[in-house]
Design a protein around this motif. Structure first.
Motif, short mmCIF file in Angstrom:
data_model
loop_
_atom_site.label_atom_id
_atom_site.label_comp_id
_atom_site.label_asym_id
_atom_site.label_seq_id
_atom_site.Cartn_x
_atom_site.Cartn_y
_atom_site.Cartn_z
N MET A 247 41.43 17.02 -24.49
CA MET A 247 42.18 15.81 -24.79
C MET A 247 43.14 15.48 -23.64
SD MET A 247 41.14 15.12 -27.90
CE MET A 247 42.32 13.92 -28.47
N LEU A 248 43.10 14.23 -23.20
CA LEU A 248 44.06 13.74 -22.22
C LEU A 248 44.81 12.61 -22.91
CD1 LEU A 248 43.54 12.92 -18.50
CD2 LEU A 248 44.53 11.21 -20.02
N LEU A 249 46.13 12.76 -23.03
CA LEU A 249 46.95 11.74 -23.69
C LEU A 249 48.02 11.23 -22.73
CD1 LEU A 249 48.01 10.13 -26.15
CD2 LEU A 249 49.42 12.12 -26.69
N MET A 250 48.00 9.93 -22.50
CA MET A 250 49.03 9.27 -21.69
C MET A 250 49.85 8.43 -22.65
SD MET A 250 49.49 8.47 -18.09
CE MET A 250 47.88 8.44 -17.40
N SER A 251 51.19 8.53 -22.56
CA SER A 251 52.05 7.73 -23.43
C SER A 251 53.21 7.15 -22.63
CB SER A 251 52.58 8.59 -24.59
OG SER A 251 53.34 9.67 -24.10
N TRP A 252 53.67 5.96 -23.04
CA TRP A 252 54.77 5.29 -22.37
C TRP A 252 55.45 4.34 -23.34
CZ3 TRP A 252 49.66 4.33 -21.89
CH2 TRP A 252 49.21 3.03 -22.04
N THR A 253 56.75 4.08 -23.08
CA THR A 253 57.52 3.18 -23.93
C THR A 253 58.13 2.02 -23.15
OG1 THR A 253 59.49 4.56 -23.67
CG2 THR A 253 58.13 4.98 -25.62
N VAL A 254 57.98 2.02 -21.84
CA VAL A 254 58.52 0.95 -21.01
C VAL A 254 57.58 -0.25 -21.09
CG1 VAL A 254 59.23 0.28 -18.69
CG2 VAL A 254 59.57 2.63 -19.46
N PRO A 255 58.08 -1.42 -21.57
CA PRO A 255 57.20 -2.58 -21.69
C PRO A 255 56.76 -3.12 -20.34
CG PRO A 255 59.47 -3.13 -22.36
CD PRO A 255 59.44 -1.68 -22.03
N GLY A 256 55.60 -3.75 -20.32
CA GLY A 256 55.10 -4.41 -19.12
C GLY A 256 54.33 -3.52 -18.17
N LEU A 257 54.10 -2.25 -18.52
CA LEU A 257 53.40 -1.33 -17.62
C LEU A 257 51.96 -1.03 -18.05
CD1 LEU A 257 56.15 1.36 -16.91
CD2 LEU A 257 55.51 -0.59 -15.50
N SER A 258 51.52 -1.61 -19.13
CA SER A 258 50.24 -1.22 -19.72
C SER A 258 49.09 -1.22 -18.74
CB SER A 258 49.91 -2.12 -20.91
OG SER A 258 50.89 -2.00 -21.90
N GLU A 259 48.94 -2.30 -18.00
CA GLU A 259 47.78 -2.40 -17.09
C GLU A 259 47.80 -1.30 -16.03
OE1 GLU A 259 45.76 -5.63 -14.06
OE2 GLU A 259 47.03 -6.37 -15.69
N GLU A 260 48.97 -1.08 -15.42
CA GLU A 260 49.07 -0.07 -14.37
C GLU A 260 48.87 1.34 -14.93
OE1 GLU A 260 51.21 -2.49 -14.90
OE2 GLU A 260 51.40 -3.63 -13.04
N ALA B 114 45.57 6.26 -15.95
CA ALA B 114 44.92 7.18 -16.89
C ALA B 114 43.42 7.22 -16.67
CB ALA B 114 45.24 6.78 -18.33
N ASP B 115 42.81 6.06 -16.49
CA ASP B 115 41.36 6.01 -16.26
C ASP B 115 40.98 6.78 -15.00
OD1 ASP B 115 41.08 4.40 -18.52
OD2 ASP B 115 41.02 2.54 -17.38
N SER B 116 41.78 6.62 -13.95
CA SER B 116 41.50 7.30 -12.69
C SER B 116 41.69 8.81 -12.82
CB SER B 116 42.42 6.72 -11.62
OG SER B 116 42.26 7.39 -10.41
N ILE B 117 42.77 9.23 -13.48
CA ILE B 117 43.04 10.65 -13.64
C ILE B 117 41.98 11.31 -14.52
CG2 ILE B 117 44.68 12.30 -14.65
CD1 ILE B 117 46.93 10.37 -13.68
N ALA B 118 41.53 10.62 -15.57
CA ALA B 118 40.50 11.18 -16.45
C ALA B 118 39.24 11.54 -15.69
CB ALA B 118 40.19 10.21 -17.59
N GLU B 119 38.93 10.77 -14.65
CA GLU B 119 37.74 11.03 -13.83
C GLU B 119 37.84 12.34 -13.05
OE1 GLU B 119 34.82 9.32 -13.41
OE2 GLU B 119 35.34 7.78 -14.90
N THR B 120 39.06 12.84 -12.85
CA THR B 120 39.27 14.06 -12.04
C THR B 120 39.20 15.35 -12.87
OG1 THR B 120 41.69 14.26 -12.28
CG2 THR B 120 40.85 12.71 -10.59
N LEU B 121 39.12 15.24 -14.18
CA LEU B 121 39.13 16.43 -15.02
C LEU B 121 37.96 17.35 -14.70
CD1 LEU B 121 40.01 14.80 -18.46
CD2 LEU B 121 41.46 16.44 -17.20
#
Length: 197
Positions: free
Chosen positions: A168-181, A186-193
């Motif tokens: 399981m890889l879980l990325m979480s954030w609460t700062v608004p406006g960052l979703s796309e970045e 997360a997509d890029s890091i998941a590829e490195t597993l």
């Protein structure tokens, strides 16, 4: 099927590894890491408060330790004295209640519709098939009088080829406006597993 003994991940340099082992000295780690991050920000032309940074580092490490993940990282770009996102990697083992882990079970178990239905898609990562879950939750606040905080998450649940456990890889954030970045990261890091048996 084999059990995973090693797990590898590659993250950009602004993702700070958090000390999650019970033997880790979080207090001294947070002090030295705050100095490193302050100096790095200073070289980039930003002034950050070392005490605020130290408190945030310690808080993030203690929070992640409470969940006992395999790995944990916090995103501290230059100029920020608080983490913008948290990344945790963990293993899910089959047991008597779930003798075989499937992608459908992972999608059902690790999704909720707190703020609308989750966005679930299936994908293939280099280590095996995965389900990608994008969803939002109500995060805990420090005081009952504080307004609720929206926590955004992106989860990759992977079935590594040859393993009976899920990664399981879980990325979480609460700062608004960052979703796309954050999602791109997360997509890029998941590829490195990677995994080792």
């Amino acid at each position: 099927m084999s059990d995973i003994r090693e797990c590898g991940i590659v993250v950009p340099t602004d993702w700070v590894p958090l000390p999650i082992e019970p033997s880790d000295d979080v207090r001294s780690w947070s002090k030295s890491t705050a100095v490193e991050l302050r100096d790095r920000s200073k070289e980039a032309g930003y002034d950050v408060d070392k005490a605020t940074l130290r408190k945030d580092l310690r808080s993030r490490a203690e929070d992640s330790r409470s969940r006992e993940p395999f790995y944990a990282f916090a995103l501290y770009p230059d100029g920020f004295d608080a983490a913008l996102a948290i990344l945790e990697v963990d293993l899910i083992h089959p047991d008597d209640t779930v003798p075989e882990i499937t992608l459908d079970w992972l999608a059902e178990t690790f999704s909720a519709d707190d703020f609308g239905p989750p966005k679930i898609s299936h994908t293939d990562l280099p280590i095996g098939p995965a389900v990608r879950i994008r969803q939002n939750f109500a995060a805990d606040t420090r005081s009952r009088r504080s307004p609720g905080i929206l926590m955004e998450t992106l989860t990759y649940a992977v079935l590594p080829a040859g393993a009976e456990v899920a990664l399981m890889l879980l990325m979480s954030w609460t700062v608004p406006g960052l979703s796309e970045e954050i999602e791109k990261a997360a997509d890029s890091i998941a590829e490195t597993l990677t995994v080792g048996f």
